[in-house]
Design an enzyme around this catalytic site. Structure first.
Site, PDB file in Angstrom:
ATOM      1  N   LYS A 184       0.851  -1.201   0.000  1.00 22.25           N
ATOM      2  CA  LYS A 184       0.000   0.000   0.000  1.00 22.25           C
ATOM      3  C   LYS A 184       0.886   1.250   0.000  1.00 22.25           C
ATOM      4  O   LYS A 184       2.094   1.151   0.073  1.00 22.25           O
ATOM      5  CB  LYS A 184      -0.956  -0.033   1.199  1.00 22.25           C
ATOM      6  CG  LYS A 184      -1.866  -1.277   1.210  1.00 22.25           C
ATOM      7  CD  LYS A 184      -2.927  -1.256   0.120  1.00 22.25           C
ATOM      8  CE  LYS A 184      -3.458  -2.626  -0.242  1.00 22.25           C
ATOM      9  NZ  LYS A 184      -4.454  -3.205   0.628  1.00 22.25           N
TER      10      LYS A 184
HETATM   11  C1  LIG Z   1      -5.498  -4.247   0.942  1.00 24.13           C
HETATM   12  C2  LIG Z   1      -6.955  -4.061   0.935  1.00 24.13           C
HETATM   13  C3  LIG Z   1      -7.764  -4.483   2.003  1.00 24.13           C
HETATM   14  C4  LIG Z   1      -7.272  -5.283   3.158  1.00 24.13           C
HETATM   15  O1  LIG Z   1      -6.168  -4.771   3.823  1.00 24.13           O
HETATM   16  P1  LIG Z   1      -5.132  -5.767   4.535  1.00 24.13           P
HETATM   17  O2  LIG Z   1      -4.275  -4.815   5.318  1.00 24.13           O
HETATM   18  O3  LIG Z   1      -4.385  -6.463   3.453  1.00 24.13           O
HETATM   19  O4  LIG Z   1      -5.897  -6.695   5.391  1.00 24.13           O
HETATM   20  C5  LIG Z   1      -9.128  -4.200   1.940  1.00 24.13           C
HETATM   21  N1  LIG Z   1      -9.662  -3.573   0.891  1.00 24.13           N
HETATM   22  C6  LIG Z   1      -8.929  -3.176  -0.162  1.00 24.13           C
HETATM   23  C7  LIG Z   1      -9.593  -2.472  -1.294  1.00 24.13           C
HETATM   24  C8  LIG Z   1      -7.550  -3.434  -0.194  1.00 24.13           C
HETATM   25  O5  LIG Z   1      -6.834  -3.060  -1.242  1.00 24.13           O
END
Ligand SMILES: *Cc1c(COP(=O)(O)O)cnc(C)c1O
Length: 365
Positions: A184
């Site tokens: 991210k």
């Molecule tokens: C990455 C992501 C999540 C979940 O986050 P994690 O930290 O990987 O559990 C939820 N929704 C979207 C759209 C994502 O890209």
């Protein structure tokens, strides 16, 4: 074959390593002062001063946010299908029903008209996703939510710092979740941040993340262990100082790609929106999979398809979607490709991406 340009690349520097070392030496490594400081700093910088509660993943953040808002069995929450499975999963995990609505093809976010058609007497909330770092249509969704007496939540997993008419994503909903997973826009290793509109929701999320306890062994509700560690928070605090500059680099890289790519559909930015380019996603109408493969195998340019199978057709979630027809979702799932846009790209990398994409687009035309 030229050296591979990675599709995504977390940046971990000496400052992050020193922060981890500082926590390890302190002897206090589970949730403690670093988490508390990270929550305050995150809320101030990325959530307009809203109270933020750190948890051990973005998925846990969505799940706990939904539970804290009172979502449970018998309820329906309208979500996009064109998203990561965590969006639909988190609703299903509360015992509620994810109701999948179609997206708009320009920004890949929930289509307000499709949301309106999906509202039933059981609908309790709408949860848009700010997909790829572009804000969803929050003005229209807010109006819909208010008209029908629904709550509005935000899956802001991919959208740290994105804004609409000057308002940061994360400040529109009853709660919002930001993911801190390594790919991210910023990371804590693993982690998530829940930002809330009202203090009683912060307390509810805090109880749920820690076995239902505020005071030791005085468990008030049935809860989870979804705590973030001080080790992870220390990494996140360092990354928080850098994410603004990284976002500016992503935006500059995107501007270069916008200017020079030919023969593919480049990302649209809605009026009043600031896009933080978690992904730079183009559409290739002809043989997307062949394009994606050739880009990597022949030109050494990593890329990704987010997401090839929409939530409503996953084996895990299809039971909530029998007979559902989501044409824009299907078009997106079969034509999108995300190119590298991360802050570590240099001019030579961007030159290579532009010439490879343009050459493949010409060959396919
Ligand atoms: C990455 C992501 C999540 C979940 O986050 P994690 O930290 O990987 O559990 C939820 N929704 C979207 C759209 C994502 O890209």
């Amino acid at each position: 074959m030229p050296e591979l340009i990675a599709a995504a690349k977390p940046i971990i520097g000496d400052e992050e390593r020193q922060a981890v070392d500082r926590v390890m030496r302190s002897g206090m490594i589970a949730q403690g002062p670093e988490v508390a400081a990270f929550e305050v700093e995150f809320g101030a910088q990325l959530a307009g001063g809203r109270t933020s509660v750190a948890v051990n993943s973005g998925t846990a953040g969505l799940h706990l946010g939904l539970l804290a808002a009172g979502i449970g069995p018998g309820d329906e929450v309208i979500v996009p299908s064109f998203t990561f499975a965590a969006t639909g999963n988190s609703v299903a995990l509360t015992g509620a029903t994810p109701v999948f609505a179609d997206i708009e093809l320009d920004t890949y976010s929930l289509d307000p008209a499709a949301v309106e058609s999906a509202i039933t007497p059981r609908t309790r909330a709408i949860m848009p996703v700010h997909l790829y770092g572009h804000p969803a249509r929050m003005r229209e969704l807010r109006t819909l939510a208010d008209t029908h007496g629904l709550m509005l939540f935000e899956d802001a997993a991919q959208a740290h710092g994105a804004s609409l008419d000057g308002a940061l994503v994360g400040t529109f909903g009853t709660f919002a979740m930001f993911s801190l997973y390594p790919t991210k826009n910023m990371t804590s290793g693993e982690g998530g941040m829940v930002v809330v509109e009202r203090e009683e929701l912060a307390r509810a999320v805090k109880l749920l993340r820690n076995q239902g306890m505020e005071r030791q062994y005085a468990n008030e509700v049935i809860g989870f262990n979804a705590r973030m560690t001080d080790i992870h928070a220390a990494i996140g605090r360092v990354q928080l100082k850098k994410v603004g500059a990284w976002t500016a680099r992503r935006q500059a890289n995107a501007a270069r790609l916008d200017r020079d790519l030919r023969g593919v559909r480049t990302p649209v930015v809605a009026d009043g929106a600031s896009h933080v380019y978690h992904q730079y996603t183009i559409r290739v109408d002809d043989d997307r999979d062949g394009f994606s493969r050739a880009l990597k195998d022949e030109h050494g340019i990593g890329n990704g398809v987010y997401y090839p199978i929409p939530n409503h057709r996953l084996d895990s979630l299809a039971k909530f979607a029998s007979g559902l027809d989501l044409p824009n979702t299907e078009t997106a799932a079969s034509t999108v490709v995300s190119l590298p846009v991360h802050p570590s790209l240099d001019e030579a990398d961007l030159d290579r991406i532009v010439s490879a994409v343009n050459a493949l687009a010409r060959a396919g035309a």
